[in-house]
Write an enzyme that holds these catalytic residues in place. Structure first.
Site, PDB file in Angstrom:
ATOM      1  N   GLY A   1      44.600  28.638  45.879  1.00 29.48           N
ATOM      2  CA  GLY A   1      46.161  29.025  44.709  1.00 29.48           C
ATOM      3  C   GLY A   1      47.564  28.223  45.350  1.00 29.48           C
TER       4      GLY A   1
ATOM      5  N   ASP B   1      36.210  26.167  42.721  1.00 32.44           N
ATOM      6  CA  ASP B   1      36.193  27.515  42.701  1.00 32.44           C
ATOM      7  C   ASP B   1      35.749  28.853  43.681  1.00 32.44           C
TER       8      ASP B   1
ATOM      9  N   PHE C   1      44.782  42.352  37.179  1.00 39.85           N
ATOM     10  CA  PHE C   1      45.110  42.544  36.134  1.00 39.85           C
ATOM     11  C   PHE C   1      44.927  44.032  35.939  1.00 39.85           C
TER      12      PHE C   1
ATOM     13  N   SER D   1      33.937  46.228  32.651  1.00 44.99           N
ATOM     14  CA  SER D   1      32.990  46.116  33.356  1.00 44.99           C
ATOM     15  C   SER D   1      32.213  45.671  34.660  1.00 44.99           C
TER      16      SER D   1
ATOM     17  N   TYR E   1      49.332  48.238  48.513  1.00 44.44           N
ATOM     18  CA  TYR E   1      48.408  48.734  48.394  1.00 44.44           C
ATOM     19  C   TYR E   1      46.799  48.525  48.963  1.00 44.44           C
TER      20      TYR E   1
ATOM     21  N   PRO F   1      52.525  41.441  50.628  1.00 43.05           N
ATOM     22  CA  PRO F   1      54.166  40.833  49.999  1.00 43.05           C
ATOM     23  C   PRO F   1      53.895  42.225  48.988  1.00 43.05           C
ATOM     24  N   GLY F   2      55.654  42.845  48.139  1.00 40.86           N
ATOM     25  CA  GLY F   2      55.518  43.566  47.319  1.00 40.86           C
ATOM     26  C   GLY F   2      55.803  42.001  46.295  1.00 40.86           C
ATOM     27  N   PRO F   3      56.664  43.635  45.573  1.00 38.86           N
ATOM     28  CA  PRO F   3      56.341  42.194  43.853  1.00 38.86           C
ATOM     29  C   PRO F   3      57.697  41.190  44.174  1.00 38.86           C
TER      30      PRO F   3
HETATM   31  C1  LIG Z   1      56.424  44.829  38.034  1.00 39.91           C
HETATM   32  C2  LIG Z   1      55.174  44.799  37.998  1.00 39.91           C
HETATM   33  C3  LIG Z   1      54.787  43.189  38.561  1.00 39.91           C
HETATM   34  C4  LIG Z   1      54.004  43.000  39.468  1.00 39.91           C
HETATM   35  C5  LIG Z   1      54.191  42.900  41.089  1.00 39.91           C
HETATM   36  C6  LIG Z   1      54.394  44.438  41.496  1.00 39.91           C
HETATM   37  C7  LIG Z   1      53.708  44.819  42.602  1.00 39.91           C
HETATM   38  C8  LIG Z   1      53.307  44.399  43.482  1.00 39.91           C
HETATM   39  C9  LIG Z   1      51.423  44.061  43.961  1.00 39.91           C
HETATM   40  C10 LIG Z   1      51.035  43.469  43.532  1.00 39.91           C
HETATM   41  C11 LIG Z   1      50.037  42.445  43.624  1.00 39.91           C
HETATM   42  C12 LIG Z   1      49.591  41.648  43.114  1.00 39.91           C
HETATM   43  C13 LIG Z   1      48.228  41.038  43.347  1.00 39.91           C
HETATM   44  C14 LIG Z   1      47.686  39.821  42.392  1.00 39.91           C
HETATM   45  O1  LIG Z   1      46.921  39.370  43.425  1.00 39.91           O
HETATM   46  S1  LIG Z   1      48.305  38.790  41.137  1.00 39.91           S
HETATM   47  C15 LIG Z   1      47.732  37.688  41.213  1.00 39.91           C
HETATM   48  C16 LIG Z   1      47.387  37.836  39.903  1.00 39.91           C
HETATM   49  N1  LIG Z   1      47.003  35.890  38.993  1.00 39.91           N
HETATM   50  C17 LIG Z   1      45.853  36.084  38.788  1.00 39.91           C
HETATM   51  O2  LIG Z   1      45.016  36.494  38.067  1.00 39.91           O
HETATM   52  C18 LIG Z   1      45.747  34.724  38.057  1.00 39.91           C
HETATM   53  C19 LIG Z   1      44.518  34.402  38.157  1.00 39.91           C
HETATM   54  N2  LIG Z   1      43.394  35.136  37.441  1.00 39.91           N
HETATM   55  C20 LIG Z   1      42.587  34.585  36.031  1.00 39.91           C
HETATM   56  O3  LIG Z   1      42.885  33.837  36.092  1.00 39.91           O
HETATM   57  C21 LIG Z   1      42.431  35.442  34.998  1.00 39.91           C
HETATM   58  O4  LIG Z   1      43.183  36.805  34.638  1.00 39.91           O
HETATM   59  C22 LIG Z   1      41.167  36.560  35.309  1.00 39.91           C
HETATM   60  C23 LIG Z   1      40.307  37.648  34.868  1.00 39.91           C
HETATM   61  C24 LIG Z   1      41.567  37.766  37.313  1.00 39.91           C
HETATM   62  C25 LIG Z   1      39.947  35.527  35.584  1.00 39.91           C
HETATM   63  O5  LIG Z   1      39.332  35.046  34.810  1.00 39.91           O
HETATM   64  P1  LIG Z   1      37.851  34.541  34.725  1.00 39.91           P
HETATM   65  O6  LIG Z   1      37.603  33.447  33.135  1.00 39.91           O
HETATM   66  O7  LIG Z   1      37.294  34.272  34.633  1.00 39.91           O
HETATM   67  O8  LIG Z   1      37.451  35.694  33.685  1.00 39.91           O
HETATM   68  P2  LIG Z   1      37.574  35.660  32.197  1.00 39.91           P
HETATM   69  O9  LIG Z   1      36.070  35.535  31.859  1.00 39.91           O
HETATM   70  O10 LIG Z   1      38.541  35.604  31.904  1.00 39.91           O
HETATM   71  O11 LIG Z   1      36.788  37.489  32.199  1.00 39.91           O
HETATM   72  C26 LIG Z   1      36.038  38.555  33.731  1.00 39.91           C
HETATM   73  C27 LIG Z   1      35.592  39.795  33.356  1.00 39.91           C
HETATM   74  O12 LIG Z   1      37.156  40.683  33.367  1.00 39.91           O
HETATM   75  C28 LIG Z   1      36.992  40.968  32.164  1.00 39.91           C
HETATM   76  N3  LIG Z   1      38.346  41.216  32.034  1.00 39.91           N
HETATM   77  C29 LIG Z   1      39.515  40.506  31.783  1.00 39.91           C
HETATM   78  N4  LIG Z   1      40.874  40.520  31.246  1.00 39.91           N
HETATM   79  C30 LIG Z   1      40.889  41.622  31.746  1.00 39.91           C
HETATM   80  C31 LIG Z   1      41.903  43.453  31.521  1.00 39.91           C
HETATM   81  N5  LIG Z   1      43.050  42.872  31.105  1.00 39.91           N
HETATM   82  N6  LIG Z   1      41.675  44.152  31.107  1.00 39.91           N
HETATM   83  C32 LIG Z   1      40.314  44.522  31.084  1.00 39.91           C
HETATM   84  N7  LIG Z   1      39.200  43.797  31.594  1.00 39.91           N
HETATM   85  C33 LIG Z   1      39.371  42.325  31.622  1.00 39.91           C
HETATM   86  C34 LIG Z   1      36.497  40.401  31.045  1.00 39.91           C
HETATM   87  O13 LIG Z   1      36.231  41.027  29.865  1.00 39.91           O
HETATM   88  C35 LIG Z   1      35.231  39.352  31.920  1.00 39.91           C
HETATM   89  O14 LIG Z   1      34.627  40.801  31.307  1.00 39.91           O
HETATM   90  P3  LIG Z   1      33.187  40.911  30.483  1.00 39.91           P
HETATM   91  O15 LIG Z   1      33.564  40.894  29.460  1.00 39.91           O
HETATM   92  O16 LIG Z   1      32.335  40.137  30.446  1.00 39.91           O
HETATM   93  O17 LIG Z   1      32.432  41.858  31.139  1.00 39.91           O
HETATM   94  N1  NDP Z   2      53.970  37.947  42.489  1.00 38.37           N
HETATM   95  C1  NDP Z   2      53.820  39.143  43.760  1.00 38.37           C
HETATM   96  O1  NDP Z   2      54.313  40.366  43.511  1.00 38.37           O
HETATM   97  C2  NDP Z   2      52.715  39.876  44.543  1.00 38.37           C
HETATM   98  C3  NDP Z   2      51.540  37.844  45.057  1.00 38.37           C
HETATM   99  N2  NDP Z   2      50.335  39.081  45.459  1.00 38.37           N
HETATM  100  C4  NDP Z   2      49.683  38.275  46.120  1.00 38.37           C
HETATM  101  O2  NDP Z   2      49.949  36.800  46.565  1.00 38.37           O
HETATM  102  C5  NDP Z   2      49.066  36.077  46.368  1.00 38.37           C
HETATM  103  C6  NDP Z   2      49.436  34.725  44.722  1.00 38.37           C
HETATM  104  O3  NDP Z   2      49.557  35.388  44.166  1.00 38.37           O
HETATM  105  P1  NDP Z   2      51.076  35.037  42.820  1.00 38.37           P
HETATM  106  O4  NDP Z   2      51.093  33.519  42.991  1.00 38.37           O
HETATM  107  O5  NDP Z   2      51.762  36.259  42.675  1.00 38.37           O
HETATM  108  O6  NDP Z   2      49.892  34.834  41.220  1.00 38.37           O
HETATM  109  P2  NDP Z   2      49.522  33.453  40.206  1.00 38.37           P
HETATM  110  O7  NDP Z   2      48.389  33.474  40.019  1.00 38.37           O
HETATM  111  O8  NDP Z   2      50.719  32.149  40.410  1.00 38.37           O
HETATM  112  O9  NDP Z   2      48.539  32.442  42.206  1.00 38.37           O
HETATM  113  C7  NDP Z   2      47.058  32.431  42.493  1.00 38.37           C
HETATM  114  C8  NDP Z   2      46.819  31.663  42.399  1.00 38.37           C
HETATM  115  O10 NDP Z   2      44.641  31.451  43.006  1.00 38.37           O
HETATM  116  C9  NDP Z   2      44.270  30.708  41.492  1.00 38.37           C
HETATM  117  N3  NDP Z   2      43.093  30.730  42.097  1.00 38.37           N
HETATM  118  C10 NDP Z   2      42.518  32.450  41.225  1.00 38.37           C
HETATM  119  N4  NDP Z   2      41.432  31.946  40.711  1.00 38.37           N
HETATM  120  C11 NDP Z   2      40.702  31.074  41.740  1.00 38.37           C
HETATM  121  C12 NDP Z   2      39.567  30.677  41.630  1.00 38.37           C
HETATM  122  N5  NDP Z   2      38.080  31.421  41.520  1.00 38.37           N
HETATM  123  N6  NDP Z   2      39.051  29.877  42.602  1.00 38.37           N
HETATM  124  C13 NDP Z   2      40.525  28.883  43.188  1.00 38.37           C
HETATM  125  N7  NDP Z   2      41.629  29.740  42.381  1.00 38.37           N
HETATM  126  C14 NDP Z   2      42.061  30.921  42.273  1.00 38.37           C
HETATM  127  C15 NDP Z   2      44.745  30.313  41.037  1.00 38.37           C
HETATM  128  O11 NDP Z   2      44.786  28.850  40.819  1.00 38.37           O
HETATM  129  P3  NDP Z   2      43.261  28.696  39.622  1.00 38.37           P
HETATM  130  O12 NDP Z   2      44.571  29.151  38.394  1.00 38.37           O
HETATM  131  O13 NDP Z   2      44.007  27.108  39.332  1.00 38.37           O
HETATM  132  O14 NDP Z   2      42.500  28.834  39.808  1.00 38.37           O
HETATM  133  C16 NDP Z   2      46.989  30.775  40.928  1.00 38.37           C
HETATM  134  O15 NDP Z   2      47.127  29.253  41.628  1.00 38.37           O
HETATM  135  C17 NDP Z   2      47.668  36.601  45.771  1.00 38.37           C
HETATM  136  O16 NDP Z   2      46.665  36.563  46.606  1.00 38.37           O
HETATM  137  C18 NDP Z   2      48.360  38.062  45.019  1.00 38.37           C
HETATM  138  O17 NDP Z   2      47.572  38.621  45.098  1.00 38.37           O
HETATM  139  C19 NDP Z   2      50.336  40.386  46.750  1.00 38.37           C
HETATM  140  C20 NDP Z   2      51.031  41.013  46.134  1.00 38.37           C
HETATM  141  C21 NDP Z   2      52.509  40.588  45.182  1.00 38.37           C
END
Ligand SMILES: CC/C=C\C/C=C\CC/C=C/C=C/C(=O)SCCNC(=O)CCNC(=O)[C@H](O)C(C)(C)COP(=O)(O)OP(=O)(O)OC[C@H]1O[C@@H](n2cnc3c(N)ncnc32)[C@H](O)[C@@H]1OP(=O)(O)O
Ligand code: NDP
Length: 333
Positions: free
Chosen positions: A64, A115, A147, A155, A197, A238-240
């Site tokens: 990532g 992936d 999300f 689902s 969390y 990490p936090g936000p």
């Molecule tokens: C102020 C607050 C803000 C922020 C910070 C706060 C607090 C600190 C703690 C934070 C922690 C953060 C942790 C993180 O991990 S942040 C990282 C976020 N980054 C990503 O998610 C990047 C990658 N994400 C994705 O590619 C997509 O979002 C996804 C859905 C994860 C994967 O994509 P993919 O194409 O593989 O999947 P889909 O086919 O789209 O979906 C699969 C499946 O999930 C269902 N789905 C998708 N989205 C939703 C949704 N929003 N709600 C409900 N369901 C969802 C989708 O419908 C599919 O299911 P089926 O329909 O097939 O049953």
């Molecule tokens: N930002 C924040 O406030 C916080 C973030 N975190 C953690 O920090 C890390 C980075 O998050 P952040 O930078 O905010 O979010 P991003 O969405 O920018 O980073 C997520 C990365 O994961 C990659 N990724 C997602 N799915 C796959 C997959 N199936 N295979 C390989 N790579 C994948 C994405 O690239 P691509 O789409 O090209 O696959 C993307 O580069 C995560 O572990 C998140 O949980 C934790 C707490 C707080």
């Protein structure tokens, strides 16, 4: 006299802060900081903390690494001399990031499509890495999916998607590289990025909370088991920190951000460059005695949320006088 010194020191601090912010935005993009008033006490220092060359002749894999925090970690490691490999699904994004960082630091960044949910793809990705740079010395498992969603709306495939990326993906990358490193008698530093969390659990992000807790159990277990092969395993929670990936999926309307900042004792979000410095330290030889560590990096948010009397911060001095008088008046039980 004292006021003049304070004035001068204040101006100096402002100049240092603004040049740090300029450097940060060149390497990491805009900080996008919004903050409460106490944030003035805690300005982010964003230039690379470790001595230059700390990662010379070292290879680092960041999953990532094309976006957000992974990109910032890549920029810092590259600036410190590492040859980096960034891996995720979107090759065009990876290639753009790799070119931008390489051209700024002068150190090669390789982009490899992978992936992490697919163990075969992970194995092929590691073949590619071996051919490009050899096995890495530093592995940062940063890729994630998430999300917000009420659990009753999830689902089975939604659950599977998040837990596959976060827990299985981390396990596939870690086991594939771990086995090959052991075979080659090469030690390495493994770092997993979880979140605060993972420890408390959290509603509305239940697949992520469950998977991140699993990642922490995986890394703590391997820290105990694989030290004998020269491997260290650590965790940053990490936090936000503002990234498009996280904020667009966790706070799509922006409605929660202010409340979140209000409850952070340091009055602001973290910055990508700050976590990049911590990740670089943990992955460096300066931390060679650190293994099995879980480092919370959240400006104090976790303890602020946990303490049941912390809301008393809003009680004014006059109100405290009244409260204290009431408490002192109480006799017996
Ligand atoms: C102020 C607050 C803000 C922020 C910070 C706060 C607090 C600190 C703690 C934070 C922690 C953060 C942790 C993180 O991990 S942040 C990282 C976020 N980054 C990503 O998610 C990047 C990658 N994400 C994705 O590619 C997509 O979002 C996804 C859905 C994860 C994967 O994509 P993919 O194409 O593989 O999947 P889909 O086919 O789209 O979906 C699969 C499946 O999930 C269902 N789905 C998708 N989205 C939703 C949704 N929003 N709600 C409900 N369901 C969802 C989708 O419908 C599919 O299911 P089926 O329909 O097939 O049953
Ligand atoms: N930002 C924040 O406030 C916080 C973030 N975190 C953690 O920090 C890390 C980075 O998050 P952040 O930078 O905010 O979010 P991003 O969405 O920018 O980073 C997520 C990365 O994961 C990659 N990724 C997602 N799915 C796959 C997959 N199936 N295979 C390989 N790579 C994948 C994405 O690239 P691509 O789409 O090209 O696959 C993307 O580069 C995560 O572990 C998140 O949980 C934790 C707490 C707080």
């Amino acid at each position: 006299m004292a006021a003049r010194v304070v004035g001068r020191t204040g101006r100096l601090a402002a100049v240092v802060r603004s040049s740090a912010v300029r450097l940060q935005s060149r390497l990491h993009g805009s900080t996008g900081l919004r903050s409460g008033s106490q944030a003035n006490f805690f300005p982010p220092l964003e230039d690379a903390m470790l001595p230059s060359g700390s990662f010379n002749n070292r290879m680092a894999l960041i999953t990532g690494g094309g976006t957000g925090l992974g990109r910032a970690m890549t920029a810092t490691l590259s600036q410190l001399g590492a040859q980096c490999i960034i891996a995720s699904r979107k090759l065009d994004v990876l290639q753009r990031t790799a070119e931008e960082i390489s051209s700024q630091t002068g150190n090669k960044v390789h982009a490899v499509q992978c992936d992490v949910r697919d163990p075969q793809a992970v194995s092929q990705c590691v073949d590619q890495i071996e051919a490009l740079t050899g096995l890495p010395d530093v592995i940062i498992n940063n890729a994630a999916g998430n999300f917000v969603c009420p659990s009753e709306r999830l689902s089975p495939n939604a659950w599977k998607t998040i837990t596959d990326i976060v827990l299985n993906g981390t396990a596939f990358v870690t086991l594939e590289l771990g086995k090959r490193l052991i075979q080659n008698q090469k030690g390495a530093s493994f770092l997993a990025i979880t979140t605060i969390y993972a420890e408390s659990g959290s509603g509305f992000v239940v697949p992520s909370a469950s998977a991140k807790a699993g990642v922490e159990a995986l890394y703590k277990s391997l820290a105990a088991e694989w030290g004998r092969y020269g491997h260290r395993f650590n965790i940053i929670q990490p936090g936000p920190i503002r990234t498009k990936g996280a904020f667009s999926r966790l706070d799509p309307t922006g409605a929660f951000e202010k409340a979140m900042i209000d409850r952070i004792p340091t009055g602001r979000l973290g910055t990508p460059a700050e976590i990049a410095n911590l990740a670089a330290y943990v992955s460096s030889n300066y931390a060679s005695w650190m293994s099995g560590a879980v480092i919370r990096f959240d400006g104090g948010e976790y303890v602020s949320l946990a303490g049941e009397f912390n809301e008393l911060r809003s009680v004014t001095p006059d109100q405290w006088k009244l409260l204290e008088a009431m408490i002192r008046k109480t006799k017996g039980s």
